[in-house]
Design a protein around this motif. Sequence first.
Motif, PDB file in Angstrom:
ATOM      1  N   VAL A  60       0.811  -1.313  -0.082  1.00 38.46           N
ATOM      2  CA  VAL A  60       0.089  -0.017   0.182  1.00 38.46           C
ATOM      3  C   VAL A  60       0.872   1.448   0.162  1.00 38.46           C
ATOM      4  O   VAL A  60       1.825   1.475   0.629  1.00 38.46           O
ATOM      5  CB  VAL A  60      -1.070   0.089   1.087  1.00 38.46           C
ATOM      6  N   ASP A  61       0.527   2.135  -0.760  1.00 38.83           N
ATOM      7  CA  ASP A  61       1.221   3.445  -0.824  1.00 38.83           C
ATOM      8  C   ASP A  61       0.657   4.448  -0.060  1.00 38.83           C
ATOM      9  O   ASP A  61      -0.772   4.236  -0.034  1.00 38.83           O
ATOM     10  CB  ASP A  61       1.250   3.881  -2.277  1.00 38.83           C
ATOM     11  N   ILE A  62       1.388   5.267   0.747  1.00 38.94           N
ATOM     12  CA  ILE A  62       0.805   6.486   1.356  1.00 38.94           C
ATOM     13  C   ILE A  62       1.259   7.607   0.830  1.00 38.94           C
ATOM     14  O   ILE A  62       2.507   8.128   0.676  1.00 38.94           O
ATOM     15  CB  ILE A  62       1.110   6.422   2.884  1.00 38.94           C
ATOM     16  N   ARG A  63       0.531   8.594   0.672  1.00 45.46           N
ATOM     17  CA  ARG A  63       0.852   9.747  -0.211  1.00 45.46           C
ATOM     18  C   ARG A  63       0.101  11.006   0.528  1.00 45.46           C
ATOM     19  O   ARG A  63      -0.891  10.946   0.734  1.00 45.46           O
ATOM     20  CB  ARG A  63       0.094   9.846  -1.611  1.00 45.46           C
ATOM     21  N   THR A  64       1.143  11.832   0.811  1.00 48.20           N
ATOM     22  CA  THR A  64       0.751  13.282   1.318  1.00 48.20           C
ATOM     23  C   THR A  64       0.673  14.365   0.184  1.00 48.20           C
ATOM     24  O   THR A  64       1.454  14.493  -0.469  1.00 48.20           O
ATOM     25  CB  THR A  64       1.667  13.727   2.389  1.00 48.20           C
ATOM     26  N   THR A  65      -0.508  14.699  -0.002  1.00 47.76           N
ATOM     27  CA  THR A  65      -0.647  15.530  -1.211  1.00 47.76           C
ATOM     28  C   THR A  65      -0.991  16.888  -0.952  1.00 47.76           C
ATOM     29  O   THR A  65      -0.974  17.370   0.184  1.00 47.76           O
ATOM     30  CB  THR A  65      -1.803  15.135  -1.842  1.00 47.76           C
ATOM     31  N   GLY A  66      -1.198  17.868  -1.757  1.00 45.56           N
ATOM     32  CA  GLY A  66      -1.492  19.291  -1.677  1.00 45.56           C
ATOM     33  C   GLY A  66      -2.846  19.142  -1.611  1.00 45.56           C
ATOM     34  O   GLY A  66      -3.775  18.210  -1.198  1.00 45.56           O
ATOM     35  N   CYS A  67      -3.760  20.374  -1.370  1.00 47.17           N
ATOM     36  CA  CYS A  67      -4.877  20.540  -1.061  1.00 47.17           C
ATOM     37  C   CYS A  67      -5.876  19.817  -2.133  1.00 47.17           C
ATOM     38  O   CYS A  67      -5.794  20.210  -3.281  1.00 47.17           O
ATOM     39  CB  CYS A  67      -5.242  22.060  -1.080  1.00 47.17           C
ATOM     40  N   HIS A  68      -7.019  19.457  -1.470  1.00 47.79           N
ATOM     41  CA  HIS A  68      -7.663  18.611  -2.201  1.00 47.79           C
ATOM     42  C   HIS A  68      -9.212  19.605  -2.375  1.00 47.79           C
ATOM     43  O   HIS A  68     -10.046  19.264  -3.303  1.00 47.79           O
ATOM     44  CB  HIS A  68      -8.550  17.484  -1.630  1.00 47.79           C
ATOM     45  N   GLY A  69      -9.244  20.782  -1.802  1.00 45.84           N
ATOM     46  CA  GLY A  69     -10.111  21.683  -1.776  1.00 45.84           C
ATOM     47  C   GLY A  69     -11.241  21.804  -0.844  1.00 45.84           C
ATOM     48  O   GLY A  69     -11.713  22.906  -0.621  1.00 45.84           O
ATOM     49  N   TYR A  70     -11.669  20.501  -0.392  1.00 42.94           N
ATOM     50  CA  TYR A  70     -13.003  20.485   0.526  1.00 42.94           C
ATOM     51  C   TYR A  70     -12.414  20.931   1.802  1.00 42.94           C
ATOM     52  O   TYR A  70     -12.694  19.982   2.684  1.00 42.94           O
ATOM     53  CB  TYR A  70     -13.741  19.385   0.358  1.00 42.94           C
ATOM     54  N   CYS A  71     -11.930  21.834   2.292  1.00 42.56           N
ATOM     55  CA  CYS A  71     -11.220  22.205   3.694  1.00 42.56           C
ATOM     56  C   CYS A  71     -12.328  22.014   4.997  1.00 42.56           C
ATOM     57  O   CYS A  71     -11.898  21.628   5.802  1.00 42.56           O
ATOM     58  CB  CYS A  71     -10.652  23.600   3.545  1.00 42.56           C
ATOM     59  N   GLU A  72     -13.426  22.463   4.453  1.00 41.49           N
ATOM     60  CA  GLU A  72     -14.735  22.400   5.366  1.00 41.49           C
ATOM     61  C   GLU A  72     -14.586  21.030   6.064  1.00 41.49           C
ATOM     62  O   GLU A  72     -14.890  20.705   7.181  1.00 41.49           O
ATOM     63  CB  GLU A  72     -15.857  22.777   4.904  1.00 41.49           C
ATOM     64  N   ARG A  73     -14.164  19.935   5.173  1.00 43.61           N
ATOM     65  CA  ARG A  73     -14.459  18.491   5.712  1.00 43.61           C
ATOM     66  C   ARG A  73     -13.126  17.727   6.243  1.00 43.61           C
ATOM     67  O   ARG A  73     -13.096  16.507   6.249  1.00 43.61           O
ATOM     68  CB  ARG A  73     -14.988  17.622   4.508  1.00 43.61           C
TER      69      ARG A  73
END
Lengths: 616, 238
Positions: A60-73
Motif C-alpha cells: 500500500v502506498d501512502i501519499r501526502t498531497t496538496g490541497c484537495h479543496g474541501y477544507c470544510e471536511r
Amino acid sequence: MNLSSVKELEDLRKKILSGRDLDKPCIAVCGGPGCLAKQCLQVRDEFIKEISAKGLKSKVDIRTTGCHGYCERGPIALIFPQGIFYQRLSIDDVAEIVEETVINNKTVPRLLYSDVEAKQVIEKENDIPFYKMQTRLILSNNRMIDPNSIEDYLAIGGYSALGKVLGSMNPPEVLDAIKKSGLRGRGGGGFHTGRKWEATRDAPGDIKYVICNADEGDPGAFMDRSILEGNPHSVLEGMIIGAYTIGSGVGYVYVRNEYPLALKNVMLAIKQAKELGILGNNILGSGFSFDVKVNRGGGAFVCGESTALMASLEGKTGEPRAKYIHTSEKGLWDRPSNLNNVETWANVPMILNKGAQWFSDIGTESSKGTKVFSLVGKINNTGLVEVPMGMTLREIIFDIGGGIPGGKSFKAVQTGGPSGGCIPENLLDIPVDYERLTEVGSMMGSGGMIVMDEDTCMVDLAKYFTNFLQEESCGKCVPCREGLRRMGDILKDITEGKGRMDDILLIEDLAGMLKDASLCGLGTTAANPVISTLKYFRDEYVAHISDHKCPAGVCRELITYGIDPDNCTGCGLCKKNCPPKAINGERKQTHVLDTGKCIKCGICYDVCKFEAVRKE
Amino acid sequence: MSKKVEKSRGEMISFMLNGAEVQADPKWSLLEAIQFYGISIPTLCHDEGLTPYGVCRMCVVEVGNGNRTKLVASCMHPVTGGLNVRTHTSRVIKTRKMILELLIARCPSSKKLQDMAAMLELKEVRFDPLNDDCILCGLCVRMCEEQMVAKAIGYAGRGMDRYITTPFDMTSDECRKCGACMFICPVCELRCQGPQAETTLCSGCINTEPVCASIYGEAMCFMVPCLSCIKKPEDVKA
Ligand SMILES: Cc1cc2nc3c(=O)[nH]c(=O)nc-3n(C[C@H](O)[C@H](O)[C@H](O)COP(=O)(O)O)c2cc1C
Ligand code: SF4
Ligand code: SF4
Ligand code: SF4
Ligand code: FES
C-alpha cells in the motif's frame, strides 16, 4: 540522469508507468493548509504506523498531497484505486479504514460524506455535490501526486507539454496558441497573457526575465499557495514554456514569506528538474537554456504589485513606481520582464497539451478556461473551488458552497480580495467573468470570495477592508496615504454614530480621487469596498448616520441591550456572566439590565437560552 | 544626477495639447512639454534638477479620447506620439483640489500649500488638521542624494507612518549641514501670519479659478493665473 532529448523524456515516462501498478492501493492524505490546521499529519502518521503494523508496507502506498479543496471536511483521505472519500478523520478512525477498506474492500459509512438534506451517504469524491459541479482542471492533479516527486508528475503526463513545445514548435507557434486560447491573467488585472508575452518578446534587449508572482497577500486566499504546494512542477513547466517563447534565460519565483512549504516544494522541484535536464543548460538537448531562482517575498501585501515585486527582487524596498513604461519593456533591472501569477502559469502546459481551441471552448466570450476561487466566510463548504468562467455566483455559493450556515440568509459576497466590491443578492445570477464582475463594481482579482450573511454590517465591513488597505499602503503617494487615512476616519465616525450626511459626499469625492490619481493598483482599487457598499447598501449608511442605528446589530456604539420580560425566565445566567454586573434580578423573576453600566460586550445575548436578551 | 543633463535631442513628435497639435522631444516628460508651451501645472514633488518621483499627484492631466480617458502624473509620463492631453478639465481640477485639501489638512502651516490653495481656489478643508511638518514629497531625499551626493536622509515606516529620517534615526555623519534639504522643502517656509493665522485654510490673497472651467468643463485659455478675464471685479475677493 540527464535527459538529452524529448525522446529520452518519453522513455523515462514509459519506464515509470510500466513500473507502476494502477490497482495498487494508495491512501492519499490531504496535506493542504486547511487540513494541516486540523492535524492531518497525525492522521497520516497513524496510517503509516497502521500499514506497517499490518505488514502491508510494500502493498500500500501512502501519499501526502496538496490541497484537495474541501477544507470544510478536513482532514481528508482518498483511498485508491476505488476513489473513496473519507472526511473529518481523526487518528482513531485510521485502524478501521485500513481494516475495512484497504484489506476487506468495504467502506466505513460513518466516515463517508453525508448530505444532510438528501440524507444520503456518498462514497466517491466525484459524486459529492461540492466536487460534482466543479471543473477541476488545475486542482484535480493535487490528489494524484506527491508534490515532492517528479516521477509522480511525469506519471500523470507532466512535462509532456514542454516536450511537445521543444520538440515540435517554434516560439511564434507557442505564442499563437496562448493568444488563441484567450488565457488572461489570474493574479489581478486579467491582462491577456499572450499579448503580455508578445510585448516582452518583442521588446528590445538580450536579457529578459520571466517571473512568477506567488506573493498572495489577500486575507483568506490560498489558491496560489495550494497550487505551488501541491503541484509545483506544473508552475515550473509553464514558466519554462513561457521563457522559451519570450526568449528568456532566467526566471524568478517570488514566494510569499509566510509560505515556507510552498517555498520548500518549489525549490525541491527546481532541483529535481535540473537533475533531469528539464531545467538548466540545454534543456532536453534543445539548445534552449533557462534557470529559475526562488525569492522570498518582502512580507507586505503591496509587494505583490508588479513594480513593487520587481523592486523587491532587486533588493530594494518593495514600493511601486509609475508604470507608464510597461514592465514588459523595462521591468526587473530595467530589462524586459514578464510577470504572471501562479495560476496563470499553471494553465499553460494544459493549453499546449489539449490545444487552444479546447481551452477557449470553456468559459464566456471574453473569459476563457477555469478559475480557482477560495470560498470563505459564512458558507457551509469552505474551501477551494475551480469552476468554468461564466458559472453564476449563485451556483458557486449555493450549489457548490452549500449556502449559508445556521439557516441565516445571504447578504453579499465580496470577490477579488480586499479591494474587491460587495455584490448583493439580486446580482447573484451574473456569470463570473472579468467584465461582468467589474461592471457591478467588483473584480475578479486573484479569486478571493468572501460570503456574508444577514449578521454582517456593511459599513463595518467597508471599514474593515479600508483599514486593511490603509495598513498595507506603502505610503508613497498622497491619494492613497492621505485619502485612505481620512476614509478610515470617516467610516469609524459613522460606525460610532458620529457620522454626518455630508460624509457620504466626502467619501465619494475621496473615492473618485483614489481611483483617478493613485500611483498603483492598491490605491486605484482601494475604494471599491466602500463604493460598492454605498451603492448597494446605502440605507445602512443612512441608518447609521441619521437614525444612529446599526441594522445588523454589529456596531457596538449603536446598539443597546435590554431584557424582554416576556421571555425572561429569571434563570440568572446573564447576571452571572455579565462582567460589569449590569444585570440585576432575583432568581425566577424578570431580570433588568442597567444600560448605564452595560459595556456592550454581548455576553448576556450569547448566553441567554430563552432569547430574552434583545439587541437593537 | 539630473536626468535632464543626460538627455540629447531626439526626433520631435506630435501630440495634442488642449486641442492644439504641438511638437515635443520624445525624451521630455509630459510635464516638461506642457511647461514648454507655457501652461502652468501645479507640482509639489517635482524639481527640474532632480529625478521625478511622481508621488504628490498634483501634476495630473487627462489623456485619451472620448470616454476612454484617464488621469496620469505628467511628471512621470513620457511624451508619446498621438497622445491627446488636456491639462485643465473639470476632472483634473477636482482631483488636484482634493489632493491639496488632504495636504493642507496635513500641513496647514506651509506657505507653498496655502498659496497653491489660493491659486486653485480651494475654499474649504473638510478634515481635522494634523499639523504635521512634512508632506513626504521626497524632494529633500533626492536633493541630498542627487545634488549633494550625501545620502544622509531617507524614508522609514510604511503607509500612514511613513516619515523622513536619517539612517536608524540617529545623527548622520553623512550630513554636511548644507541646508539643501530645507532650501527645497515646500513645507519649511511658514505661511504669513495674516488675519486668520489659526485656521486650516488661510483663504488666500488671490482667487483665480478659471471660471470657464465650471461652464465648459475645461479651461478655455491657459493664462494661469488668469486673474479675471470673465470675473467681474466685485467677484474677486480681497
Ligand atoms: C496591491 C496589489 C497586490 C497584488 N498582489 C498580487 C498577488 O499577491 N499575486 C498576484 O499574482 N498578483 C498580484 N497583484 C497583481 C500583479 O500586479 C500583476 O498584475 C499580476 O501578478 C500579473 O500576473 P497575471 O497577468 O498572470 O495576472 C497585485 C496587484 C496589486 C495592485
Ligand atoms: S497607491 Fe498606495 S500602495 Fe500604491 S504607491 Fe501609492 S501609497 Fe503606495
Ligand atoms: S439569561 Fe436570559 S432568561 Fe436568563 S435571566 Fe438573563 S435574560 Fe433572563
Ligand atoms: S521634509 Fe520637506 S522636502 Fe522633505 S519630504 Fe518632507 S515636505 Fe518634502
Ligand atoms: S509633480 Fe508629478 S506627482 Fe508630484
